[in-house]
Design an enzyme around this catalytic site. Structure first.
Site, PDB file in Angstrom:
ATOM      1  N   SER A  38      77.522  30.587  29.119  1.00 22.52           N
ATOM      2  CA  SER A  38      78.049  31.665  29.170  1.00 22.52           C
ATOM      3  C   SER A  38      77.546  32.667  28.628  1.00 22.52           C
ATOM      4  O   SER A  38      76.969  32.608  27.391  1.00 22.52           O
ATOM      5  CB  SER A  38      79.433  31.356  28.578  1.00 22.52           C
ATOM      6  OG  SER A  38      80.298  32.374  28.764  1.00 22.52           O
TER       7      SER A  38
ATOM      8  N   HIS B  85      79.230  39.360  32.908  1.00 28.36           N
ATOM      9  CA  HIS B  85      79.512  38.227  32.384  1.00 28.36           C
ATOM     10  C   HIS B  85      79.237  37.391  33.394  1.00 28.36           C
ATOM     11  O   HIS B  85      79.360  37.318  34.647  1.00 28.36           O
ATOM     12  CB  HIS B  85      81.170  38.435  31.939  1.00 28.36           C
ATOM     13  CG  HIS B  85      81.679  36.909  32.101  1.00 28.36           C
ATOM     14  ND1 HIS B  85      82.460  36.417  33.096  1.00 28.36           N
ATOM     15  CD2 HIS B  85      81.749  36.164  31.264  1.00 28.36           C
ATOM     16  CE1 HIS B  85      82.557  35.046  32.724  1.00 28.36           C
ATOM     17  NE2 HIS B  85      82.206  34.903  31.730  1.00 28.36           N
TER      18      HIS B  85
ATOM     19  N   GLY C 118      89.200  23.635  19.021  1.00 24.94           N
ATOM     20  CA  GLY C 118      88.613  23.655  17.663  1.00 24.94           C
ATOM     21  C   GLY C 118      87.307  23.954  17.740  1.00 24.94           C
ATOM     22  O   GLY C 118      86.289  23.468  16.994  1.00 24.94           O
TER      23      GLY C 118
END
Length: 298
Positions: free
Chosen positions: A92, A106, A257
């Site tokens: 990414s 992006h 997380g």
């Protein structure tokens, strides 16, 4: 190599190639690498270039992470997978140029597997790329979409139209009633034929630089002043709003997380908000609004 390892090998190479190309385009700054491990499983390498001649900040991350239970954001559209273990890998990137005439961009390409009792029960690809100009030029947007259309062509007549439309719908700020930029491609949950789907993922990943770098080269030396810089910082606020309110990748990372520093790498280094801002009628700044609606660019 198994399917997952093949995708992983492609993604690490893609990160290397994009970093080399962006360093060459910038000509001044270099990416700094941060290797990290995730307690529940896996890790990644985050690379950030700062204070360059062209890019104020450019971040690109590779990750290969795993978990024991799919977070809600990943199983919302696949309720039958709720509670399954998972493994995901992806690249990414978000690039924030210094010059307001160079668009922010992006891109993301990823592969996901869900498992029960050690067996893969589902796998899919996702990804795409999109462009967020502050001072748009029709020829830049048309070039961007032409590359997207051409890379989609081998995968069927409807692929570009469908994934362009998905991009327009996904990168939409409902509370602002505007798109985040001028779109591109977006897809998720692509499965059914691994080889063909992997070919498409590679076409998107490899096509990104072909779409973006010519625009960078065309606009990076355009003269600008404080007015353009202030407008760029104001419009970057929309980027922050989208990523923190709507973006599924951000939500997935935080819910699972993930590593906050890497997840929030997409945020711009400098940004501002201004209450009640309205650009002067007829100005270049006001003209941007005409581009923040879904359009057929080709």
């Amino acid at each position: 190599m198994n399917e997952f390892e093949r995708v992983r090998a492609y993604l690490t190479d893609l990160q290397d190639r994009i970093c080399a190309a962006i360093e060459a385009a910038d000509g001044q700054a270099r990416f700094q690498e941060d290797l990290w491990q995730r307690a529940e499983g896996g890790g990644g390498r985050t690379r950030v270039l700062r204070d360059g001649a062209v890019f104020e900040q450019a971040g690109i991350g590779f990750s290969d992470v795993a978990g024991s239970r799919l977070p809600p954001s990943a199983s919302a559209n696949r309720p039958e997978l709720a509670g399954a273990s998972w493994r995901a890998t992806g690249v990414s990137l978000v690039f924030h140029p210094l010059n307001p005439y160079v668009p922010t961009t992006h891109a993301n390409v990823r592969f996901f597997q869900a498992q029960r009792d050690g067996e893969v029960v589902a796998s899919w690809f996702g990804g795409g790329f999109d462009l967020t100009p502050f001072y748009p030029f029709d020829e830049d947007v048309q070039h961007w979409h032409r590359v997207a259309r051409d890379l989609c062509a081998p995968f069927g007549d409807e692929r570009y139209a469908a994934h362009k439309r998905w991009c327009d719908e996904y990168f939409f700020l409902r509370h602002r009633n505007e798109t985040r930029g001028v779109g591109g491609l977006f897809f998720d949950d692509l499965h059914g034929d691994f080889e063909r789907d992997f070919d498409y993922l590679r076409a998107v990943g490899d096509g990104f630089l072909d779409a973006y770098l010519p625009i960078v080269q065309q606009r990076k030396d355009t003269a600008y002043g404080e007015r353009e810089r202030e407008f760029q910082l104001y419009r970057r606020g929309r980027y922050v709003e989208f990523n923190l309110v709507y973006d599924r990748g951000t939500l997935f990372g935080l819910q699972s997380g993930g590593r906050s520093e890497s997840i929030l790498m997409s945020l711009p280094p400098r940004v501002r908000w201004e209450y009640g801002f309205n650009p002067e009628a007829g100005s270049a700044e006001a003209r941007l609004a005409d581009y923040l609606v879904p359009r057929d660019w080709l």
